[in-house]
Design an enzyme around this catalytic site. Structure first.
Site, PDB file in Angstrom:
ATOM      1  N   TYR A 154     -63.500   1.166   3.083  1.00  0.00           N
ATOM      2  CA  TYR A 154     -62.073   1.252   3.374  1.00  0.00           C
ATOM      3  C   TYR A 154     -61.454  -0.140   3.498  1.00  0.00           C
ATOM      4  O   TYR A 154     -60.267  -0.325   3.230  1.00  0.00           O
ATOM      5  CB  TYR A 154     -61.841   2.085   4.638  1.00  0.00           C
ATOM      6  CG  TYR A 154     -60.517   2.798   4.656  1.00  0.00           C
ATOM      7  CD1 TYR A 154     -60.124   3.604   3.585  1.00  0.00           C
ATOM      8  CD2 TYR A 154     -59.650   2.677   5.723  1.00  0.00           C
ATOM      9  CE1 TYR A 154     -58.915   4.264   3.584  1.00  0.00           C
ATOM     10  CE2 TYR A 154     -58.427   3.340   5.740  1.00  0.00           C
ATOM     11  CZ  TYR A 154     -58.071   4.133   4.666  1.00  0.00           C
ATOM     12  OH  TYR A 154     -56.867   4.769   4.678  1.00  0.00           O
ATOM     13  N   LYS A 161     -54.077   0.332   8.180  1.00  0.00           N
ATOM     14  CA  LYS A 161     -53.833   1.530   8.977  1.00  0.00           C
ATOM     15  C   LYS A 161     -53.792   1.212  10.472  1.00  0.00           C
ATOM     16  O   LYS A 161     -53.017   1.835  11.226  1.00  0.00           O
ATOM     17  CB  LYS A 161     -54.903   2.584   8.692  1.00  0.00           C
ATOM     18  CG  LYS A 161     -54.834   3.186   7.298  1.00  0.00           C
ATOM     19  CD  LYS A 161     -53.504   3.867   7.015  1.00  0.00           C
ATOM     20  CE  LYS A 161     -53.522   4.600   5.687  1.00  0.00           C
ATOM     21  NZ  LYS A 161     -52.210   5.210   5.353  1.00  0.00           N
TER      22      LYS A 161
END
Length: 273
Positions: A154, A161
């Site tokens: 990620y 995020k």
């Protein structure tokens, strides 16, 4: 219907498998009227039929990194819908190379692109629609467990995020005086166009399915129903929250069992499983 008479803008629908589609579907079933946006001509061909499916003829070109598009957004909304009750921000992007290899090797250019498109766009988009966002309205964005926790592959999107979730809290404070709520849904992994760029995504899906308390992966319908609640008056006292819709996976401290895509066991506390 819970959202009858409510009007909103959905930003980020890519196709009928996207999370934003699930949100639009749930809001439509609850009686909401919506406008949609598309990034470019290629996506316009996908978004227009979706808008029509939900009874909308209001589809706007919008690149969240284009100030000209943002500057004219409130006027277009006002002309077509008047004031709106909710905004859905479902926008995130990082260059593919930034989702490969080690996070430490992320270039400044890739970092800036990810943060600008995935995080700053929530601020700029909310600011752009603020003139037509009703008192008592709601703003919703989408995040993922890779923000507060490490998730393989990620990389820079996890950092983005994390910043997005912090932005939710600060925006909730800023807009609270106008009785406008700001929340995020942290959805479990779903096989979407956006997820296709994450390495070993099939394995991530399988691991979540096996280890989540509900023993399945979340669906766009699951997320859509929770989003509709947060966008509606049912959540009138909820703001600044990160609401997990992941079949309970985020509560787990350690997995019970995992298998690869072929069903081979990787981890099991009980050899008899």
């Amino acid at each position: 219907m819970i959202m009858k008479g409510k009007k909103g803008l959905i930003v980020g629908v890519a196709n009928a498998k996207s999370i934003a589609y699930g949100i639009a579907e749930a809001c439509h079933k609850a009686g909401a009227q919506m406008a949609f946006t598309y990034l470019n001509d290629a996506l316009k061909k996908r978004v227009e039929p979706i808008a029509a499916e939900f009874g909308s003829k209001f589809v706007y070109e919008l690149d969240v990194n284009n100030p000209a598009h943002l500057d004219g957004l409130a006027d277009r909304l006002k002309a077509d819908l008047g004031e709106i009750d909710f905004l859905v921000h479902a926008v995130a992007y990082a260059p593919k190379e930034a989702l490969e290899g080690a996070f430490i090797d992320t270039s400044k250019e890739a970092f800036d692109i990810a943060m600008g498109t995935s995080v700053y766009s929530l601020l700029s988009l909310t600011r752009a629609v603020a003139p037509v966002l009703k008192e008592g309205g709601s703003v919703l964005t989408l995040t993922y467990l890779g923000g507060p926790k490490f998730v393989p592959h990620y990389n820079v999107m996890g950092v983005a995020k994390a910043a997005l979730e912090s932005s939710v809290r600060y925006l909730a404070h800023d807009l609270g005086a106008k009785n406008i709520r700001v929340n995020a849904i942290s959805a479990g992994p779903i096989k979407t166009l956006a997820a296709s760029g994450i390495g070993d995504f099939r394995m991530i899906l399988r691991y979540n399915e096996v280890n989540a308390p509900l023993k399945r992966n979340v669906t766009t319908e699951d997320v859509g129903k929770s989003a509709m609640y947060l966008l509606s008056d049912l959540a009138s006292g909820v703001t600044g929250e990160i609401h997990y819709v992941d079949c309970g996976y985020s509560i787990m401290g350690m997995g019970d069992v995992a298998t690869d895509a072929d069903g081979n066991t990787i981890l099991a506390w009980d050899a008899g499983k």
